[in-house]
Design a protein around this motif. Sequence first.
Motif, PDB file in Angstrom:
ATOM      1  N   ILE A   1       0.791  -1.240   0.000  1.00 20.74           N
ATOM      2  CA  ILE A   1       0.000   0.000   0.000  1.00 20.74           C
ATOM      3  C   ILE A   1       0.822   1.288   0.000  1.00 20.74           C
ATOM      4  O   ILE A   1       0.292   2.331  -0.330  1.00 20.74           O
ATOM      5  N   HIS A   2       2.088   1.272   0.251  1.00 20.00           N
ATOM      6  CA  HIS A   2       2.768   2.565   0.422  1.00 20.00           C
ATOM      7  C   HIS A   2       4.033   2.678  -0.423  1.00 20.00           C
ATOM      8  O   HIS A   2       5.141   2.474   0.054  1.00 20.00           O
ATOM      9  N   ALA A   3       3.869   3.018  -1.712  1.00 17.42           N
ATOM     10  CA  ALA A   3       5.034   3.247  -2.576  1.00 17.42           C
ATOM     11  C   ALA A   3       4.940   4.634  -3.199  1.00 17.42           C
ATOM     12  O   ALA A   3       3.848   5.146  -3.433  1.00 17.42           O
ATOM     13  N   HIS A   4       6.083   5.210  -3.465  1.00 14.26           N
ATOM     14  CA  HIS A   4       6.168   6.441  -4.247  1.00 14.26           C
ATOM     15  C   HIS A   4       7.127   6.170  -5.404  1.00 14.26           C
ATOM     16  O   HIS A   4       7.872   5.200  -5.387  1.00 14.26           O
ATOM     17  N   LEU A   5       7.114   7.065  -6.380  1.00 16.46           N
ATOM     18  CA  LEU A   5       8.184   7.104  -7.376  1.00 16.46           C
ATOM     19  C   LEU A   5       9.010   8.343  -7.066  1.00 16.46           C
ATOM     20  O   LEU A   5       8.725   9.063  -6.103  1.00 16.46           O
TER      21      LEU A   5
ATOM     22  N   VAL B   1      -6.823   8.286  -1.888  1.00 17.79           N
ATOM     23  CA  VAL B   1      -6.155   9.584  -1.819  1.00 17.79           C
ATOM     24  C   VAL B   1      -5.055   9.537  -0.757  1.00 17.79           C
ATOM     25  O   VAL B   1      -5.204   8.885   0.266  1.00 17.79           O
ATOM     26  N   LYS B   2      -3.943  10.198  -1.080  1.00 18.84           N
ATOM     27  CA  LYS B   2      -2.834  10.290  -0.132  1.00 18.84           C
ATOM     28  C   LYS B   2      -2.750  11.729   0.365  1.00 18.84           C
ATOM     29  O   LYS B   2      -2.758  12.675  -0.434  1.00 18.84           O
ATOM     30  N   LEU B   3      -2.668  11.912   1.676  1.00 21.15           N
ATOM     31  CA  LEU B   3      -2.522  13.248   2.260  1.00 21.15           C
ATOM     32  C   LEU B   3      -1.383  13.230   3.268  1.00 21.15           C
ATOM     33  O   LEU B   3      -1.244  12.275   4.044  1.00 21.15           O
TER      34      LEU B   3
ATOM     35  N   GLY C   1      -0.523   5.929   7.858  1.00 18.47           N
ATOM     36  CA  GLY C   1       0.761   5.482   7.302  1.00 18.47           C
ATOM     37  C   GLY C   1       1.808   5.444   8.403  1.00 18.47           C
ATOM     38  O   GLY C   1       1.757   6.245   9.334  1.00 18.47           O
ATOM     39  N   HIS C   2       2.714   4.522   8.296  1.00 25.31           N
ATOM     40  CA  HIS C   2       3.770   4.334   9.298  1.00 25.31           C
ATOM     41  C   HIS C   2       3.167   3.998  10.664  1.00 25.31           C
ATOM     42  O   HIS C   2       3.838   4.163  11.688  1.00 25.31           O
ATOM     43  N   GLY C   3       1.907   3.567  10.706  1.00 26.72           N
ATOM     44  CA  GLY C   3       1.280   3.195  11.987  1.00 26.72           C
ATOM     45  C   GLY C   3       1.271   4.319  13.007  1.00 26.72           C
ATOM     46  O   GLY C   3       1.190   4.079  14.209  1.00 26.72           O
TER      47      GLY C   3
ATOM     48  N   SER D   1       6.245   0.080   2.406  1.00 19.51           N
ATOM     49  CA  SER D   1       7.675   0.258   2.670  1.00 19.51           C
ATOM     50  C   SER D   1       8.157   1.682   2.476  1.00 19.51           C
ATOM     51  O   SER D   1       9.268   2.006   2.834  1.00 19.51           O
ATOM     52  N   ASP D   2       7.307   2.546   1.887  1.00 20.76           N
ATOM     53  CA  ASP D   2       7.759   3.901   1.594  1.00 20.76           C
ATOM     54  C   ASP D   2       8.881   3.894   0.551  1.00 20.76           C
ATOM     55  O   ASP D   2       9.750   4.752   0.572  1.00 20.76           O
ATOM     56  N   TRP D   3       8.863   2.932  -0.387  1.00 20.59           N
ATOM     57  CA  TRP D   3       9.828   2.944  -1.500  1.00 20.59           C
ATOM     58  C   TRP D   3       9.725   4.305  -2.186  1.00 20.59           C
ATOM     59  O   TRP D   3       8.612   4.810  -2.325  1.00 20.59           O
TER      60      TRP D   3
HETATM   61 ZN   LIG Z   1       5.405   7.878   2.142  1.00 23.43          ZN
END
Ligand SMILES: [Zn+2]
Length: 399
Positions: free
Chosen positions: A97-101, A245-247, A313-315, A361-363
């Motif tokens: 659930i948590h990836a970025h480019l 949506v990501k905030l 995110g990140h608990g 993982s916040d890739w």
């Molecule tokens: Zn992130």
Amino acid sequence: MTRLDRRAFGRLLLAGGVGVGLPGAWGCGGGDPADYTPEDAEQLLRQEREEAERAGRGRFGPLRFRGYRGLAELPWFELTSEGRLRTTAELPGILYIHAHLGMDFYRALDQTRRSDRVRHWLDCDAEDPGCALDLDVYVNANFTEAEHAALPWQFLEGAFGLGPTRTHTAANLLAEMDDVGVAQAALLPIAAALPFAASLTERWTRAIRENHWQDRLLPFASVDPHDPDAPARLRAHADAGARGVKLHPEMQRFFPDEPGAMALYQVCRERALPVVFHAGRSGIEPERIRKFALMRRYEPAVSAFPEVRFVFGHGGARDLERAIPIARVHANVWLGLSSLGVSQIDRALEALGPERLLFGSDWPFYHLATPLAKILIVTRGDPTVRDALLRHNAEALLA
Ligand SMILES: [Zn+2]
């Protein structure tokens, strides 16, 4: 841009991932002292102190490795002849659930470009043996001071498609996903309030469509809660296929319970979009933006919109102990497990049960194997919980 603007700009970009942030010039100074009290500050320091003291002393013992490649010492990983870390475990086709480019605000990356090696923000395999990687602390504790100091400049380069960001392409993400058994990833853009910046939502959604990556990369949207047109923009992103949506309250400098944000949750209710928040303090952001991420500002949002699914995110990051009671009371709150240490993941599991915990993982901050290793350690001997964390819970979130 002047030199000062560039520095401010770099810090703003940095706020995106590790929450290091906004100088006063960007308008976060002043405010109500009740928004951030001495007790808030003390509680963060206490968490950092106690976590450092306890690392490696929990029921899983010491969990220190040399570089991401060092994770090959664990029973679920091996190194290929080219030195790539891959999993050997039977996994359920992870939904992540948590990836970025790369945050390519000013020059679009070529998302199809492959590199020999991804330079993650925590570039733990740059040398051989790699950096000291402790899985029993909040993951950003593995950065050295010098690495922290370099990040704003690297983010600034990255906005122009240069530096480590050049390796943060969808093609490199997909290759790493293949290595560690990740079937699908939710891509989370962040709408930064930057002059002339491209919309990452539009840019990344288009890249997914043009390259036919829809089976593997799930586009999320981001909008600026201060923008009066944000609800309309969010509806348009939903029409274009956004899955949620990501905030990021710190980077976007808004309180999760302020009116502009509440108007967005209403759209999320209409369109059944989950909200993935950056939630809680990571501990390395400037104090003046920490007020935006305090867990007490998330509670009014999640309680006013019980039909909307909210992911912390990140608990809740270093505020996990404040996030847990909220998640206990509100069944619409899920915790993302990106960045938490092994003992913290174990604590969340014990406090809440497995159903609302999600793999992330916040890739490209960290190699995908980092959080995977932690989940495999915590769920050893319990394949049902493991599969829930790695896939089924995320399926339920997006259903
Ligand atoms: Zn992130």
